[in-house]
Write a protein that holds these residues in place. Structure first.
Motif, PDB file in Angstrom:
ATOM      1  N   ALA A 318       0.843  -1.203   0.000  1.00 50.29           N
ATOM      2  CA  ALA A 318       0.000   0.000   0.000  1.00 50.29           C
ATOM      3  C   ALA A 318       0.879   1.255   0.000  1.00 50.29           C
ATOM      4  O   ALA A 318       2.029   1.206   0.436  1.00 50.29           O
ATOM      5  N   ASP A 319       0.322   2.373  -0.467  1.00 48.44           N
ATOM      6  CA  ASP A 319       1.103   3.624  -0.487  1.00 48.44           C
ATOM      7  C   ASP A 319       1.253   4.141   0.947  1.00 48.44           C
ATOM      8  O   ASP A 319       0.491   3.755   1.847  1.00 48.44           O
ATOM      9  N   GLY A 321       0.442   6.788   2.534  1.00 47.00           N
ATOM     10  CA  GLY A 321      -0.750   7.356   3.168  1.00 47.00           C
ATOM     11  C   GLY A 321      -1.633   6.268   3.760  1.00 47.00           C
ATOM     12  O   GLY A 321      -2.069   6.347   4.917  1.00 47.00           O
ATOM     13  N   THR A 322      -1.885   5.233   2.944  1.00 46.10           N
ATOM     14  CA  THR A 322      -2.710   4.104   3.405  1.00 46.10           C
ATOM     15  C   THR A 322      -2.037   3.391   4.573  1.00 46.10           C
ATOM     16  O   THR A 322      -2.696   3.010   5.550  1.00 46.10           O
ATOM     17  N   LEU A 323      -0.709   3.239   4.473  1.00 50.72           N
ATOM     18  CA  LEU A 323       0.024   2.567   5.555  1.00 50.72           C
ATOM     19  C   LEU A 323      -0.116   3.361   6.860  1.00 50.72           C
ATOM     20  O   LEU A 323      -0.306   2.778   7.934  1.00 50.72           O
ATOM     21  N   GLN A 324      -0.037   4.700   6.745  1.00 49.45           N
ATOM     22  CA  GLN A 324      -0.215   5.541   7.948  1.00 49.45           C
ATOM     23  C   GLN A 324      -1.588   5.294   8.576  1.00 49.45           C
ATOM     24  O   GLN A 324      -1.713   5.170   9.784  1.00 49.45           O
ATOM     25  N   GLU A 325      -2.603   5.230   7.713  1.00 50.38           N
ATOM     26  CA  GLU A 325      -3.966   4.927   8.188  1.00 50.38           C
ATOM     27  C   GLU A 325      -3.998   3.578   8.921  1.00 50.38           C
ATOM     28  O   GLU A 325      -4.588   3.447   9.997  1.00 50.38           O
ATOM     29  N   GLN A 326      -3.291   2.599   8.297  1.00 47.13           N
ATOM     30  CA  GLN A 326      -3.312   1.235   8.852  1.00 47.13           C
ATOM     31  C   GLN A 326      -2.604   1.143  10.205  1.00 47.13           C
ATOM     32  O   GLN A 326      -2.877   0.220  10.973  1.00 47.13           O
ATOM     33  N   SER A 329      -5.186   1.086  12.711  1.00 52.50           N
ATOM     34  CA  SER A 329      -6.235   0.068  12.530  1.00 52.50           C
ATOM     35  C   SER A 329      -6.600  -0.601  13.857  1.00 52.50           C
ATOM     36  O   SER A 329      -5.786  -0.677  14.776  1.00 52.50           O
ATOM     37  N   GLU A 334      -2.641  -5.815  11.224  1.00 52.97           N
ATOM     38  CA  GLU A 334      -2.545  -4.779  10.194  1.00 52.97           C
ATOM     39  C   GLU A 334      -1.637  -3.651  10.700  1.00 52.97           C
ATOM     40  O   GLU A 334      -0.811  -3.136   9.954  1.00 52.97           O
ATOM     41  N   ALA A 338       1.870  -2.581   8.905  1.00 54.02           N
ATOM     42  CA  ALA A 338       2.056  -1.210   8.423  1.00 54.02           C
ATOM     43  C   ALA A 338       3.297  -0.592   9.062  1.00 54.02           C
ATOM     44  O   ALA A 338       4.110   0.043   8.380  1.00 54.02           O
TER      45      ALA A 338
END
Ligand SMILES: [Zn+2]
Length: 456
Positions: A318-319, A321-326, A329, A334, A338
């Motif tokens: 994942a990019d 940004g998505t990894l930061q979101e994860q 989680s 997850e 991340a």
């Protein structure tokens, strides 16, 4: 006395005792070593485990058979009551065995039963599971010790070689269920109604090794099904451990060795009761016993082996940004994954997109061909390999999974596209970027094809 004199002497004995002129064309030696960890330890299998092991229902073993053909060409097969053979462990054992016994890596097959009631040996899981420091230290020490034991075991099997005969047969056992296609709770009813669905491979390949007097010295047998009957905290080899135990009780002079097949998507069902350990262990042992008493197919010819890596590719991670979101989680795995990928990127490291999957093909004379695939390969790999290579008049084909490097699941294109746990969901527990690309199955079979040609 050298072995040639022994062969000659054995030959005379065989001819004299049986009246048959057929000479034993093989040499075989077996060895076993207990690998149950001392005291309490962190268990592998089931990411949800929260505490260390609590006692031993059944000891764990590593076993080896060293087979030479008439020309002294050699193959060693090692089977283990372990969850995985990690890449590091497999490579270290192969390197040391090559140095010490001059046995090339293509000639050593390392297989594990995938029992979920033994030690965790994947060192990177220390952080995934937050393994307490003392138990993590113990895991590291165990893995080092295990490596030593496996190297020594190979030497013992070679040292124990005596003239032998090999014969092959195939049996059946029906407790494996395709876990992607049948809900566990529905299995008893579906089985009753004959409505279980999804691909399975219920075959039980059996290689019988006898000495010149006809006494059974080793019994190798396979099955394609997860060793996941129990999820409790006691040590056990699961159904495969009990099958080996029952066969050895029946043949006290022999070593029984379980070779795990392509059971990545297969579960023993129903499960989660100790009685099923005995029931399925007995069912498998009985299936083996049934063909042990039949004549079987005499295996003769010479040994040939080949090993190569299938070049597999992962989809990108994942990019950022998505990894930061994860990392926020609610799923702890997850979050772990991340954090891992972000820390690698922060350190300026690239996450590898390729993986070399070891595949090994061993021709045991002209009558048996073993195809050993790395990873938790799903049952399609077994079925397709046999469809392609098991021909009338040709060698019988034995497909082993969980060999040499068990990094995670190996889906076929179909399973990958369907998704789910074996398709790619499990990747969250690994350090790999994403699921495999759709080339995965093609890459595996291109490599198998090349190796099969090589051993022919
Ligand atoms: Zn598994």
């Amino acid at each position: 006395m050298n072995r040639y004199f022994l062969t000659f002497a054995a030959l005379l004995t065989a001819v004299a005792s049986s009246g048959m002129a057929a000479e034993p064309t093989w040499w075989a030696g077996v060895a076993r070593t207990k690998i149950t960890p001392e005291g309490s330890y962190w268990m592998g299998g089931y990411a949800s485990r929260k505490r260390p092991s609590e006692g031993t229902l059944q000891d764990l073993y590593a076993k080896a058979i060293a087979i030479d053909d008439a020309d002294g060409s050699r193959v060693v097969i090692v089977t283990t009551d372990l969850l995985v053979i990690t890449r590091d462990l497999g490579e270290a054992v192969k390197r040391r065995v090559a140095e010490k016994y001059k046995l090339p890596p293509s000639r050593l097959l390392l297989n594990c039963s995938h029992t979920h009631c033994g030690p965790e040996i994947r060192l990177y899981r220390e952080s995934l599971h937050n393994i307490p420091t003392d138990l993590a230290r113990k895991m590291h020490a165990y893995v080092k010790q295990l490596e030593d034991k496996l190297v020594k075991l190979v030497g013992e099997a070679i040292a124990n070689q005596t003239p032998a005969r090999l014969s092959y047969a195939e049996s059946q056992a029906a407790f494996a269920v395709n876990r992607r296609n049948n809900r566990a709770a529905d299995v008893p009813r579906l089985r009753e109604e004959g409505k279980l669905i999804g691909p399975v491979d219920h075959s039980v390949p059996v290689l019988k090794v006898t000495d010149v007097e006809g006494r059974v010295s080793a019994i190798l047998f396979g099955y394609a099904c997860h060793n996941t009957i129990m999820s409790f905290y006691q040590t056990s080899g699961d159904y495969a451990g009990f099958a080996q135990q029952y066969i050895e009780e029946q043949h006290p002079q022999a070593v029984a060795m379980f070779v795990m097949g392509a059971g990545g998507d297969q579960n023993p069902e129903p499960r989660r009761k100790v009685e099923y350990l005995h029931q399925y262990g007995r069912a498998l042992a009985d299936a083996v016993e049934k063909v042990l008493n039949a004549p079987g197919r005499e295996v003769s010819g010479s040994l040939r082996a080949a090993l190569a890596e299938a070049p597999l590719e992962f989809q990108p991670h994942a990019d950022p940004g998505t990894l930061q979101e994860q990392t926020k989680s609610s799923n702890q795995y997850e979050r772990w994954k991340a954090h891992f990928i972000l820390s690698e990127l922060d350190a300026g490291r690239r996450i590898p997109r390729q993986y070399g999957l070891p595949i090994q093909v061993i021709a045991v004379g002209d009558d048996l061909m073993m195809v050993a695939i790395g990873g938790e390969c799903v049952v399609d790999y077994s079925l397709r390999t046999k469809r392609q290579y098991d021909r009338n008049g040709g060698p019988a084909v034995w497909v082993a999974g969980y060999s040499n490097d068990v990094f995670g699941y190996l889906p076929t294109r179909r399973v990958l596209k369907e998704g789910g746990y074996e398709g790619g969901g499990h990747m969250v527990y690994t350090k790999f970027p994403g699921p495999f690309t759709e080339t995965v199955e093609t890459r595996v079979f291109e490599t198998i094809e090349r190796l099969v040609k090589e051993v022919r």
